[in-house]
Design a protein around this motif. Sequence first.
Motif, PDB file in Angstrom:
ATOM      1  N   UNK A   1       0.805  -1.227   0.000  1.00 57.31           N
ATOM      2  CA  UNK A   1       0.000   0.000   0.000  1.00 57.31           C
ATOM      3  C   UNK A   1       0.837   1.275   0.000  1.00 57.31           C
ATOM      4  N   UNK A   2       1.975   1.244  -0.663  1.00 58.53           N
ATOM      5  CA  UNK A   2       2.789   2.450  -0.821  1.00 58.53           C
ATOM      6  C   UNK A   2       2.460   3.124  -2.153  1.00 58.53           C
ATOM      7  N   UNK A   3       2.845   4.392  -2.284  1.00 60.28           N
ATOM      8  CA  UNK A   3       2.702   5.149  -3.513  1.00 60.28           C
ATOM      9  C   UNK A   3       4.032   5.837  -3.807  1.00 60.28           C
ATOM     10  N   UNK A   4       4.604   5.516  -4.973  1.00 61.46           N
ATOM     11  CA  UNK A   4       5.854   6.147  -5.401  1.00 61.46           C
ATOM     12  C   UNK A   4       5.629   6.705  -6.789  1.00 61.46           C
ATOM     13  N   UNK A   5       5.807   8.012  -6.948  1.00 62.31           N
ATOM     14  CA  UNK A   5       5.598   8.639  -8.255  1.00 62.31           C
ATOM     15  C   UNK A   5       6.657   9.690  -8.515  1.00 62.31           C
ATOM     16  N   UNK A   6       7.134   9.736  -9.760  1.00 63.08           N
ATOM     17  CA  UNK A   6       8.107  10.745 -10.166  1.00 63.08           C
ATOM     18  C   UNK A   6       9.351  10.779  -9.306  1.00 63.08           C
ATOM     19  N   UNK A   7       9.796   9.623  -8.838  1.00 61.87           N
ATOM     20  CA  UNK A   7      10.906   9.573  -7.882  1.00 61.87           C
ATOM     21  C   UNK A   7      11.889   8.469  -8.247  1.00 61.87           C
TER      22      UNK A   7
END
Length: 357
Positions: free
Chosen positions: A297-303
């Motif tokens: 349930x993590x969110x990783x964006x543009x990283x």
Amino acid sequence: MKALVLAAGTGTRLRPVTHTGAKQLVPIANKPVLFYALEAISAAGIANVGIVVEPNADDIKKAVGDGSRFGVDVTYICQEQPLGLAHAVLVSQDFLGSDDFLMYLGDNYVGGGVTSVVEAFRHDRPSARILLTQVPDPTAFGVAELDDTGRVASLEEKPTRPKSDLAVMGVYLFTSEIHEGIREIKPSARGELEITHAIQWLIEQGRDVTATVNTSYWRDTGNVADILEVNRHVLDTTEGPGAAAGEVDPDSTLIGEVHLEEGARIVRSWVEGPVVIGAGTLITDARIGPYTSIAEDCRVSGSAIRSSILLSGSTVDGVSAIADSLIGRHASITTAAAGGDSHRLVLGDHTRIALAG
């Protein structure tokens, strides 16, 4: 034979992550380090396990339950204060009775398991058997001196002038004779009942204390650097189902061992293994890995993230370079307005931080 797993430590070297969770539940490749210990104990054929916990241990009890998922039967034993390893044995006397037992520190990772040393102990039944490993700086450990026959001649806790480079690992095997030794010792200068002192008492009484010098991978995961190192080792040596359980869009590239748990999604991203990504996690427009574990349930964006561990529910958005970091549960990391090129983070649960981008 029974097993006694010590899981009552406060984890001061892992704060702030351990302010709201037990250090034994910090995940290695998305699995709590304590689970590796329980799996090793089960594999060694020991089914009756006592877990020594602090008074507020609901998180460990919830995670482990009755032990059936590991093939063991768990009894929880409360240690009101962290007064040493020998004290943990003392408060476990009712559970242990007069049985032989394996004592395993719940924040230790032993890559080769403990089956062979348990079998050797069952065959020979010395008063005590300890696991040793060569370390570059023995002053931080209990240190053993062996005689010409390979038996333990002496033990010393954190000596300023070590007699050898053989450190005592967090795995011990005892007959009930150890209880006699614990009753005879006094608290050390730091106010704790040291298990090394009790073993030394056995030696001085002429009891048979033997050792196994471990040549497989071992780490005490008491600090961030060691946790990240164990994570790298486990990711390097674990084969899993690959990306089959998750979803990868056609605009993403996966290289090497990438393990996606059910419901994980990768969109327009580059992922270089070894990497594990937990259930329900969404990776978008990101560059991940190698040696990164991202929980559920993590969110990783543009990283971009490498050589790091993200605990459950964390969010990383627009951060250009995260490396060698341990990020706690439900942490939120976003980019601030100003520029920057690298970040190193150790964040506690529910932390929020904005970094210069």
